[in-house]
Design a protein around this motif. Structure first.
Motif, short mmCIF file in Angstrom:
data_model
loop_
_atom_site.label_atom_id
_atom_site.label_comp_id
_atom_site.label_asym_id
_atom_site.label_seq_id
_atom_site.Cartn_x
_atom_site.Cartn_y
_atom_site.Cartn_z
N SER A 1 10.42 -10.07 -45.85
CA SER A 1 10.05 -9.08 -44.84
C SER A 1 11.04 -7.92 -44.83
CB SER A 1 10.00 -9.72 -43.45
OG SER A 1 11.18 -10.45 -43.17
N ILE A 2 10.53 -6.75 -44.48
CA ILE A 2 11.33 -5.53 -44.35
C ILE A 2 10.85 -4.81 -43.09
CG2 ILE A 2 12.08 -3.37 -45.42
CD1 ILE A 2 11.21 -4.52 -48.13
N ALA A 3 11.79 -4.40 -42.24
CA ALA A 3 11.44 -3.68 -41.01
C ALA A 3 12.47 -2.58 -40.79
CB ALA A 3 11.40 -4.63 -39.81
N ARG A 4 12.04 -1.32 -40.93
CA ARG A 4 12.98 -0.20 -40.84
C ARG A 4 12.33 1.00 -40.14
NH1 ARG A 4 14.22 -1.11 -46.82
NH2 ARG A 4 16.02 -2.50 -46.85
N TYR A 5 13.19 1.81 -39.55
CA TYR A 5 12.79 3.10 -38.99
C TYR A 5 13.31 4.19 -39.92
CZ TYR A 5 13.01 7.29 -36.06
OH TYR A 5 12.89 8.57 -35.58
N HIS A 6 12.48 5.17 -40.24
CA HIS A 6 12.85 6.26 -41.14
C HIS A 6 12.90 7.55 -40.33
CE1 HIS A 6 12.35 3.53 -44.57
NE2 HIS A 6 11.38 3.03 -43.82
N GLN A 7 14.11 7.97 -40.02
CA GLN A 7 14.30 9.09 -39.09
C GLN A 7 13.71 10.39 -39.60
OE1 GLN A 7 18.40 9.75 -38.07
NE2 GLN A 7 17.91 11.07 -36.34
N SER B 1 15.51 -11.57 -37.21
CA SER B 1 15.88 -12.19 -35.94
C SER B 1 17.26 -11.74 -35.47
CB SER B 1 15.88 -13.71 -36.08
OG SER B 1 14.65 -14.22 -36.55
N LYS B 2 18.15 -11.44 -36.40
CA LYS B 2 19.52 -11.06 -36.02
C LYS B 2 19.56 -9.80 -35.16
CE LYS B 2 21.81 -13.17 -40.03
NZ LYS B 2 20.66 -13.82 -40.66
N LEU B 3 18.61 -8.89 -35.35
CA LEU B 3 18.60 -7.67 -34.56
C LEU B 3 18.43 -7.97 -33.08
CD1 LEU B 3 16.32 -5.37 -36.77
CD2 LEU B 3 18.81 -5.40 -36.67
N TYR B 4 17.58 -8.92 -32.75
CA TYR B 4 17.32 -9.27 -31.36
C TYR B 4 18.59 -9.85 -30.72
CZ TYR B 4 12.42 -8.93 -32.83
OH TYR B 4 11.21 -8.50 -33.34
N LEU B 5 19.28 -10.68 -31.48
CA LEU B 5 20.51 -11.29 -30.96
C LEU B 5 21.60 -10.25 -30.78
CD1 LEU B 5 21.21 -14.24 -30.28
CD2 LEU B 5 22.43 -14.34 -32.44
N ALA B 6 21.69 -9.31 -31.72
CA ALA B 6 22.69 -8.25 -31.61
C ALA B 6 22.44 -7.39 -30.38
CB ALA B 6 22.69 -7.39 -32.87
N VAL B 7 21.17 -7.11 -30.07
CA VAL B 7 20.84 -6.33 -28.88
C VAL B 7 21.35 -7.04 -27.63
CG1 VAL B 7 18.94 -5.59 -27.39
CG2 VAL B 7 18.88 -5.08 -29.85
N GLU C 1 23.07 -2.99 -37.45
CA GLU C 1 22.06 -2.15 -38.08
C GLU C 1 20.88 -1.91 -37.14
OE1 GLU C 1 20.88 -4.04 -41.75
OE2 GLU C 1 22.85 -4.97 -41.95
N PHE C 2 20.11 -0.87 -37.44
CA PHE C 2 18.91 -0.55 -36.67
C PHE C 2 17.63 -0.95 -37.41
CE2 PHE C 2 22.09 2.00 -34.59
CZ PHE C 2 21.71 2.01 -33.26
N ILE D 1 11.30 -2.43 -33.41
CA ILE D 1 12.10 -1.52 -34.23
C ILE D 1 12.02 -0.10 -33.68
CG2 ILE D 1 12.32 -0.46 -36.52
CD1 ILE D 1 13.35 -3.30 -36.45
N ARG D 2 10.85 0.33 -33.25
CA ARG D 2 10.70 1.66 -32.65
C ARG D 2 11.57 1.78 -31.39
NH1 ARG D 2 9.28 6.75 -33.76
NH2 ARG D 2 7.39 6.10 -34.87
N ALA D 3 11.49 0.78 -30.51
CA ALA D 3 12.25 0.83 -29.26
C ALA D 3 13.75 0.77 -29.51
CB ALA D 3 11.81 -0.32 -28.36
N LEU D 4 14.16 0.00 -30.51
CA LEU D 4 15.58 -0.10 -30.84
C LEU D 4 16.13 1.24 -31.30
CD1 LEU D 4 18.13 -1.84 -31.37
CD2 LEU D 4 17.18 -2.40 -33.62
N ASN D 5 15.31 2.01 -31.98
CA ASN D 5 15.77 3.27 -32.56
C ASN D 5 15.57 4.49 -31.67
OD1 ASN D 5 16.63 3.08 -35.68
ND2 ASN D 5 15.14 1.48 -35.22
N ASN D 6 14.60 4.45 -30.76
CA ASN D 6 14.31 5.66 -29.99
C ASN D 6 15.01 5.72 -28.63
OD1 ASN D 6 12.80 4.06 -28.21
ND2 ASN D 6 10.82 4.87 -28.85
#
Length: 351
Positions: free
Chosen positions: A306-312, A96-102, A294-295, A272-277
């Motif tokens: 839970s784990i949610a990550r983008y692997h470049q 949830s923190k990622l959404y707030l950081a955005v 973080e991304f 996660i895809r939209a945050l990274n691309n």
């Protein structure tokens, strides 16, 4: 005993001690999950998760150039013998923190929020209860460098009957000494993001939930992302289990912007895809975001990992939900996740 013999004897003792420490302290299930040969397919890895003691699992994979896939194993609700479902809702906890950081970054890019202004500047009434508030910036809060203690470590915090409002959460750290001088160290604290949410509310004139909906959920068409387990059909919310306790903890309700959201694996992966691309943030916002948070993220609540990550390197998003916590669950969950990513890397290399 000559020097060579003594050295050999010492090395032998070290080897025996090391082996003993492994036997005594390393969970064999975890060790086996790390060292076993990789299966030929991701489904083979996911299908094996119940044998490791993970009650239910959802894995979402968005590999560039391929249709996204969702794999499941185990139980959605083991008492009712309901199989895990790929479209289940899940408590995503600290993701949830990622959404707030955005949202904070978008407000900063629009000059509604200054990342280097302080807690005292934005919330003077709250700052009176937090030592050193005049030196704690929004940037420090976002980066977990404020020194404000985590409310989950406070006396009076109960995982099974948690506070029901942000004010109640922050009352647990009221007037508690800072863990360190602001800005000098990193220490993860959920309190930081509850305060960030309050600052967003103040500077925007809207609630942080409205802004997340306006700036993230609607543009990305994330129709299966919610702000609370109270907003969803509970039958569709995946059950949660704690090792050693024979109870479904799904009904326990958590509030506070640091960990409250509920989503499907697919919605989480799309975010996660939209945050990274770059499709969610402008180039300016992307630069700012990269300087503050973080991304990708992990999440942990009683009964939910839970784990949610983008692997470049493989241009792939992997989201994994496991409806367990406690004991060696987190280690097993991370090991499983790493092996899924390794299988994708191996396949890409071979092709």
């Amino acid at each position: 005993m000559n020097r060579l013999s003594a050295r050999s004897f010492l090395l032998a003792l070290i080897a025996v001690a090391s082996l003993a420490s492994i036997v005594l302290f390393v969970p064999w299930t975890f060790l086996g999950s790390k060292m076993a040969p990789l299966p030929a397919s991701i489904s083979g890895q996911v299908d094996n998760s119940p044998a490791l003691g993970l009650d239910g699992m959802i894995v979402y994979i968005d590999e560039q150039g391929q249709p996204p896939v969702t794999l499941t194993a185990g139980w959605h609700n083991k008492e009712l013998r309901q199989p895990a479902s790929g479209d289940a809702y899940f408590k995503i906890a600290s993701i949830s923190k990622l959404y707030l950081a955005v949202v904070a970054v978008k407000l900063a890019a629009q000059h509604h929020l200054k990342l280097d202004n302080t807690l005292m500047d934005y919330l003077p009434e709250m700052a009176a209860d937090i030592p050193g508030a005049a030196n704690i910036t929004v940037r420090m809060l976002l980066q977990h460098r404020s020194g404000i203690p985590d409310y989950i470590d406070a006396d009076g915090f109960d995982w099974f009957s948690p506070p029901t409002s942000p004010a109640d959460l922050l009352s647990l750290v009221k007037n508690r000494p800072l863990a360190f001088t602001p800005g000098t160290r990193y220490s993860y604290s959920n309190s930081n993001y509850v305060i960030v949410a309050a600052i967003i509310d103040r500077v925007s004139g809207k609630s942080y939930r409205e802004l997340i909906d306006d700036k993230i959920l609607r543009p990305l068409k994330l129709e299966n992302t919610f702000f609370s387990s109270k907003e969803v059909n509970m039958a569709r919310l995946m059950s949660g289990y704690i090792k050693g306790l024979d109870v479904d903890v799904k009904p326990v309700w958590f509030t506070g912007a640091s960990s409250e959201m509920v989503a499907t694996a697919a919605d989480t992966g799309k975010f996660i895809r939209a945050l990274n691309n770059g499709s969610l943030l402008t180039s300016q916002e992307q630069r700012i975001y990269g300087s503050v948070y973080e991304f990708g993220h992990t999440g942990l609540l009683p009964g939910y990992s839970s784990i949610a990550r983008y692997h470049q390197d493989i241009d792939t998003v992997v989201v994994q939900f496991v409806n367990n916590s406690g004991d060696d669950t987190w280690a097993l969950s991370e090991a499983n996740y790493d092996r899924v990513v390794a299988i994708i890397r191996k396949r890409r290399k071979e092709n």
